[in-house]
Scaffold this active site. Structure first.
Site, mmCIF file in Angstrom:
data_model
loop_
_atom_site.group_PDB
_atom_site.id
_atom_site.type_symbol
_atom_site.label_atom_id
_atom_site.label_comp_id
_atom_site.label_asym_id
_atom_site.label_seq_id
_atom_site.Cartn_x
_atom_site.Cartn_y
_atom_site.Cartn_z
ATOM 1 N N ASP A 156 0.831 -1.206 0.000
ATOM 2 C CA ASP A 156 0.000 0.000 0.000
ATOM 3 C C ASP A 156 0.867 1.259 0.000
ATOM 4 O O ASP A 156 0.363 2.370 0.039
ATOM 5 C CB ASP A 156 -1.005 -0.001 1.168
ATOM 6 C CG ASP A 156 -0.345 -0.099 2.512
ATOM 7 O OD1 ASP A 156 0.754 -0.694 2.600
ATOM 8 O OD2 ASP A 156 -0.915 0.400 3.498
ATOM 9 N N HIS A 177 8.494 -0.039 12.280
ATOM 10 C CA HIS A 177 7.415 -0.565 11.426
ATOM 11 C C HIS A 177 7.782 -1.878 10.723
ATOM 12 O O HIS A 177 7.293 -2.921 11.104
ATOM 13 C CB HIS A 177 6.958 0.490 10.443
ATOM 14 C CG HIS A 177 5.746 0.074 9.666
ATOM 15 N ND1 HIS A 177 4.548 -0.211 10.286
ATOM 16 C CD2 HIS A 177 5.549 -0.132 8.338
ATOM 17 C CE1 HIS A 177 3.665 -0.569 9.383
ATOM 18 N NE2 HIS A 177 4.234 -0.532 8.190
ATOM 19 N N GLU A 224 1.311 9.480 9.644
ATOM 20 C CA GLU A 224 0.255 8.471 9.522
ATOM 21 C C GLU A 224 -0.577 8.526 10.797
ATOM 22 O O GLU A 224 -0.128 9.052 11.821
ATOM 23 C CB GLU A 224 0.871 7.081 9.368
ATOM 24 C CG GLU A 224 1.636 6.619 10.598
ATOM 25 C CD GLU A 224 1.299 5.185 11.000
ATOM 26 O OE1 GLU A 224 0.144 4.780 10.787
ATOM 27 O OE2 GLU A 224 2.176 4.507 11.522
#
Lengths: 599, 656
Positions: free
Chosen positions: A72, A157, A203
């Site tokens: 994504d 992440h 984010e």
């Protein structure tokens, strides 16, 4: 006053298809170029016609930056560079550059070979696209061109995830990509210095969540898996090949070791082994603990975890299977899910976020009957568990990052509108800075204001410094100089020097006013009177009474003349135009305080 | 700007640079060759070395004192060696107050071996900057050294031989020791851990600020993994520190030259220590010598460091053995840190040459020795007791430390193989003169080869590099301006540059010719908006500016004047006294007189005098004396007249 404009083509009040266009200081940058897992039509890719209706993107973009290898965030890259057309630089970290083409190829295979789609990017396109990639190291400052600088920071992440600091002249911004603020079993946490950007684009996947301690979640997860296999059930854990999968493997591996369990754990073949190999070679990107011990034992060599074969699906007895992809939208994980769903003894654990439209998303929302492609209905009887393992920053983490880098404004992407709204209010309240959350295609314009850099002559700076004595941070000093502008060059230098440099002849203007004072006795007596008067009125002026009877107050000269037996004495006050204020003041002082005579 | 040189050996540098109020140390290398004065530390007790005779001449030369001295020294073939606790030659730290040093910049892992002496035993409280591979590899270097020393401890501390008058009359090599009285015992593992915890890792091209005054940036230098040159720059000046650089293609990331260009000062050190040999041909010779020995049934011993060029040797030698059909010959790598150095070499892909780097995308380990290890062709052991006996097969090739032949397992192999001329010892490390190194092992029947591989800049490469980088002033060791010792005819082996380079030597302080003229200052938008620049010439505008100067973190900012502050005057009504204004231009007399008339002054008498005029206003009892660059108004005490004259005059002139 200049501005930064931001337009999300994807990930604006949404998760998936991250693609954010930024224009800063005349440079156009694309952050991420992802695909959307919830769509199978043209909506899965960002709408690049926003940038230009026809022709290639090369002349409209200065660079493209990819934050990490999740599809994504990079899934539309070959489409953008090869099918729409972009030949400029693409920046990503070394691990991203290594892993991204493998995931792209995997994605392409599923789309083209399984679903039979035409008009999709080819393997060759992935290769040519990757040739345009420039790999970057953490904290390395890359000069994209004379004005544009980028600098990556560690984001946690997944392996190789990075946040990017962008600077053009005085303007700067930080794009976080996805990040996590708590170290996990295999990755460290994100870090950034106090870079004070004009804008932070963050984010906000978990904008409203404050997650409990990681340890509790891990214990929970292990207990659920253990209970299920003890009852003879099968556990399906849909994962993406890289990232969470490795963390969960380390977790299960150590647990199996400790509890001496014999139930088989499988990992769907293909990507996995390769993936573990990448982790071994990019160990510098993992957590401190793994780095410190890798010489003795590489954490990514697993003892209990074996490769999975399709034939094992129908094997009797308990087992744990990690299968890709993570949102149950295609591939092996979906195949296994269909087989195991009707049995209530089985369990599926969703360890990450699921995009709307995927089966993962549906079952997490409690759907117990699913309509499959060929009108079949699948009864979902197995237990569905959600464990938030996905490594995103939670609300607390996002707030922490903001306090670390102290941005002048924040822009939220990669999250759901309602949750963003909540976080936005919180940011505005807590930090008192503006916060934006544009939808896809919506443009935000952020005004920035900066100090103007000037070259100051060291002579001037030092003279002013020494004149005022020791530096004292609490009381600012006065600096007086001439600002000379030639072309783009700004110089602050001594006024006389500036006039000389520019060939300007200074004009000296001087005033001498004469007053007559009625006073008997020697002129020195009058002078003494004036001296005392001046001293009492102008305490902060350096006043001197010299032997020849003249008084100097700063640069103003006062002299008294006349014979001892004259009734009046003449008082001369003389000053240059630059001392106009003081000179005029002294003249008035003598005029009003002493008895003056008209001639 | 000042530069202090603290090291005796240009290839083992240590400098202190004073610049803009900041004190920086550049590297802190250990002059490791000095340990050649010591007797080797054998790994097994029955070594021949322990049976060498004490130096008997001592009593003859120094009488009573000599008796004690003879216990400190042992003799071998007319040479004497100190039989005591090994000590190392540190940089000349007495010249600086280490507490004043703000930061230490490290160029490569080989140039930081003296760091624990500084961080653990002086008042140093600053930070150390190095790249991550430099830090990790230095940890291996230091650990290896400390392990060798701790493993076979000596107890006798020898100090007598160090006294000036004794030292001068001692035989070689001890006589050549540099300042032995300042030498220090080896650091401990604890010191190493403490020292490295003070290192802050930087990436290539990362800009690190030092107190806001300077920025320092590490750039790839191509010498070993993570090795770097440093650019130290302020807004206006640039100093380059170029150490341990290589323009050859080996395994590290290539040199990054562009940011080094056009510096004000370039400090150059660590040029090749073997100017007469070419590293490429030496690698070839090394491989051939090794293969020939093996073919003749002999064994090969390579004294080496645990990393760096050793990795290239593995790669080249295995390739050469394959081509000779000798693939089955085992290679043994013996060092207490070998498993770490091999493992680390494979995880620093970002710091390697492009070819090696692209391997990890496959994914494959970047160095071929990973494959050699998995195939069992390269076996590695922490020491000779670490299972080596069980696997040991001859003929074989042994890589073992320490290349000085004073420490480590290499000593055991010389004892083992030294008596047979079929065996060969091949020296590749340029840090040590090989004949000196072999001194205590004589007589030796083993074949000796000297193939020094120094990938640092040769003189030709250095001159080419300097020409490309064009520094305003070059600073080099005084030894680089003269041909190498013993070869006065080789005038090509010097550094040349115009203007002639400045030179340094141990203990000298250089004043570098950098004159700072400008500093950066920022004007706030509020202040800038009040300015009204006047264009006085095409393309040049000027305005007078007054503001309060705020200094924070060595950054200067000008803000609108505040009411309180030094040098700021307040009027009685509380407003701030505006500072001086400036008038320029020449007064046009006619225009001035016309303006005065407009103001109602009618009785004006103008008189030419010399190069100016005098205007007389009899009604106001006023004289105005005008010259080309000045005007003097002399009047009575009536301010209204004076102000009227002033304002009229100012209208006829330009004002800032």
């Amino acid at each position: 006053m200049s501005e930064i404009t931001v337009t999300p083509l994807g990930a604006g009040q949404d998760v998936g298809r991250s693609c954010i266009l930024v224009s800063i200081g005349g440079k156009n940058i694309m952050f991420d170029c992802g695909m959307h897992m919830g769509f199978n039509d043209e909506r899965r890719f960002p709408d690049f016609s926003y940038i230009t209706k026809e022709g290639r993107l090369t002349e409209h973009l200065d660079c493209v930056i990819i934050s990490h290898f999740h599809l994504d965030h990079c899934g539309a890259l070959p489409y953008m560079s090869e099918m729409v057309g972009y030949d400029g630089p693409i920046y990503m970290t070394h691990p991203t550059k290594a892993i991204c083409p493998i995931l792209l190829e995997d994605y392409r295979k599923i789309t083209v070979e399984r679903k039979g789609e035409q008009n999709f990017f080819t393997s060759e396109m992935i290769k040519t696209c990757m040739k345009k990639v420039k790999a970057v190291n953490l904290h390395e400052v890359i000069q994209v061109d004379d004005e544009l600088e980028i600098k990556p920071y560690y984001a946690g992440h997944v392996l190789g995830a990075a946040m990017f600091h962008i600077q053009v002249g005085r303007q700067s911004l930080v794009y976080t990509g996805d990040y996590n603020m708590t170290p996990d079993r295999h990755l460290g946490s994100a870090w950034i210095d106090k870079c004070r950007p004009d804008l932070l684009i963050s984010e906000s996947t978990y904008a409203t969540t404050i997650r409990d301690s990681k340890r509790c979640r891990e214990r929970d997860f292990l207990k659920k898996v253990h209970d299920c296999v003890e009852r003879g059930g099968k556990v399906l854990i849909p994962v993406f090949a890289l990232g969470r999968a490795q963390e969960l493997c380390i977790l299960l591996e150590t647990y199996w070791d400790r509890m001496n369990l014999k139930v088989p754990i499988y990992f769907s073949l293909g990507l996995t082994e390769k993936a573990n190999h990448y982790y071994k070679l990019f160990i510098t990107w993992t957590s401190q603990k793994i780095k410190n011990t890798f010489v003795q034992r590489n954490m990514f060599e697993f003892k209990h975890i074996k490769p999975f074969d399709r034939a094992f699906i129908d094997n009797p007895g308990p087992m744990v299977v990690f299968a890709t992809p993570g949102m149950l939208h295609a591939g092996l994980s979906l195949q296994i899910f269909k087989k195991w769903a009707p049995n209530e003894n089985n369990m599926v654990i969703m360890p990450g976020y699921c995009v709307a439209g995927t089966i993962g998303h549906k079952i997490l929302n409690g759907a117990r009957r699913l309509e499959m492609e060929n009108k079949q209905v699948l009864e979902v009887k197995l237990k569905v568990e959600y464990m938030s393992f996905s490594a995103h920053a939670d609300a607390k983490g996002i707030m922490q990052l903001i306090s670390w880098c102290e941005p002048r404004s924040v822009l939220l992407v990669h999250g759901e509108a309602a949750k963003m709204e909540f976080l936005k209010r919180k940011i505005q309240q807590e930090f008192g800075i503006e916060c934006y959350m544009p939808a896809n295609g919506e443009t935000v314009c952020i005004q920035t204001q900066h100090n103007i850099p000037v070259d100051v002559s060291l002579k001037l700076l030092k003279r002013e410094a020494s004149a005022a004595g020791l530096p004292d941070p609490k009381t600012p000093r006065m600096l007086h100089g001439a600002l000379v502008m030639r072309g783009n060059k700004l110089q602050l230098i001594e006024p006389r020097q500036a006039l000389m440099d520019l060939g300007l002849a200074e004009h000296h203007l001087r005033f001498t006013s004469t007053l007559y004072v009625e006073e008997e006795g020697p002129p020195s007596k009058v002078a003494e009177n004036i001296y005392q008067l001046v001293k009492s009125k102008c305490k902060d002026q350096p006043t001197q009474y010299s032997s020849d009877g003249s008084i100097s107050v700063s640069d103003v000269l006062i002299s008294v003349s006349g014979e001892d037996d004259d009734k009046t004495k003449s008082v001369l006050v003389s000053w240059s135009h630059q001392d106009e204020v003081l000179g005029s003041f002294l003249l008035n002082l003598v005029n009003t305080e002493l008895t003056t005579a008209t001639e | 700007m000042k530069l202090l040189c603290l090291s005796n050996q240009p290839s083992k540098p240590c400098f202190v640079l004073y610049f803009k109020g900041v004190t920086l140390m550049l590297d802190c290398a250990l002059d490791i060759a000095q340990i050649l004065s010591y007797l080797p530390v054998p790994v097994v007790a029955r070594s021949r070395l322990n049976k060498l005779a004490h130096w008997l001449l001592a009593t003859e030369k120094f009488g009573k004192q000599g008796e004690e001295l003879s216990h400190e020294l042992r003799e071998c073939g007319n040479r004497v060696f100190v039989d005591g606790v090994l000590e190392f030659a540190t940089p000349e730290l007495g010249m600086v107050d280490m507490a004043q040093v703000d930061a230490i910049l490290i160029s490569s892992c080989t140039n930081m071996l003296a760091l624990p002496y500084i961080t653990e035993y002086t008042g140093f409280k600053g930070v150390v900057y190095a790249t991550e591979p430099t830090m990790q590899m230095a940890r291996q270097f230091m650990t290896e050294l400390a392990t060798y020393v701790e493993r076979c401890p000596r107890t006798r501390v020898c100090n007598m031989w160090k006294s000036e008058e004794i030292l001068r009359s001692l035989p070689m090599p001890v006589r050549d020791a540099v300042n032995p009285s300042t030498w220090k015992k080896c650091y401990s593992m604890h010191d190493i851990a403490g020292c490295l915890s003070k290192v802050q890792c930087v990436g290539f091209n990362e800009k690190r600020g030092i107190f806001g005054a300077l920025k320092v940036t590490a750039l790839s230098s191509g010498y070993c993994i993570g090795s770097s040159n440093w650019v130290i720059h302020s807004e206006y000046e640039k100093v380059c520190y170029v150490a341990g650089t290589s323009t050859l293609t080996t395994h590290p990331k290539p040199i990054d030259q562009v940011p080094l260009k056009n510096s004000d000062i370039m400090i150059l050190c660590c040029l090749t220590q073997t100017p007469l040999t070419n590293p490429d041909s030496m690698i070839g010779e090394f491989c051939v010598n090794a293969a020939v020995t093996i073919k003749n049934g002999g064994n090969v011993l390579v004294p080496c460091y645990p990393l760096g060029v050793t990795f290239d040797l593995f790669e080249c030698l295995s390739g050469h053995l394959d081509s000779c059909g000798l693939s089955t010959v085992p290679m043994y790598f013996v060092s207490p840190v070998c498993d770490s150095t091999l493992a680390y070499s494979n995880i620093f892909a970002e710091w390697l040459s492009h070819v090696k780097q692209s391997k990890v995308y496959l994914p494959e380990p970047p160095f071929p020795h990973a494959e050699l290890v998995s195939l069992g062709r390269l076996r590695h052991y922490a020491n000779i007791h670490d299972g080596l006996q069980n696997d040991f097969k001859t003929p074989c090739i042994v890589f073992a430390g320490h290349p000085s032949l004073r420490l480590g397992d290499v000593i055991h192999f010389i004892d083992l193989w030294g008596k047979s001329p079929t065996n060969t010892i091949i020296f590749t490390e340029p840090d040590f003169p090989y004949l000196e190194a072999l001194g205590p092992f004589q007589p030796l029947q083993m074949r000796v080869c000297y193939c020094p591989i120094d990938t640092s800049l040769s003189f030709a490469q250095a001159n080419k590099l300097v020409k490309e980088l064009r520094p305003t002033q070059l600073v080099v060791s005084e030894t680089y301006l003269l041909p190498p010792a013993g070869m006065p005819q080789r005038t090509d082996l010097v550094v040349e540059w115009d203007p002639p380079p400045m030179t340094y030597k141990r203990g000298e302080i250089l004043t570098l010719p950098v004159k700072r003229k400008f500093e950066n200052i920022e004007i706030t938008p509020e202040l800038a908006s009040t300015l009204d620049p006047v264009e006085v010439k095409p393309g040049a505008a000027i305005t007078m500016l007054t503001g309060s100067l705020v200094v924070k973190d060595n950054k200067y900012t000008l803000e609108p004047l505040r009411k309180r502050g030094k040098g700021i005057k307040i009027e009685s009504d509380g407003s701030i006294v505006q500072p001086k204004s400036y008038i320029w231009g020449t007064l046009n007399i006619k225009m001035f007189v016309d303006s005065l008339t407009e103001q109602g002054i009618t009785d004006i008498k103008v008189e030419e005098s010399g190069d100016g005029s005098i205007i007389h206003l009899p009604n106001d009892d006023t004289l105005i004396q005008i010259e080309s660059g000045s005007t003097h108004i002399m009047c009575g005490g009536d301010e209204t007249v004076r102000i009227k004259l002033r304002d009229t005059l100012l209208k006829c002139l330009q004002k800032l």
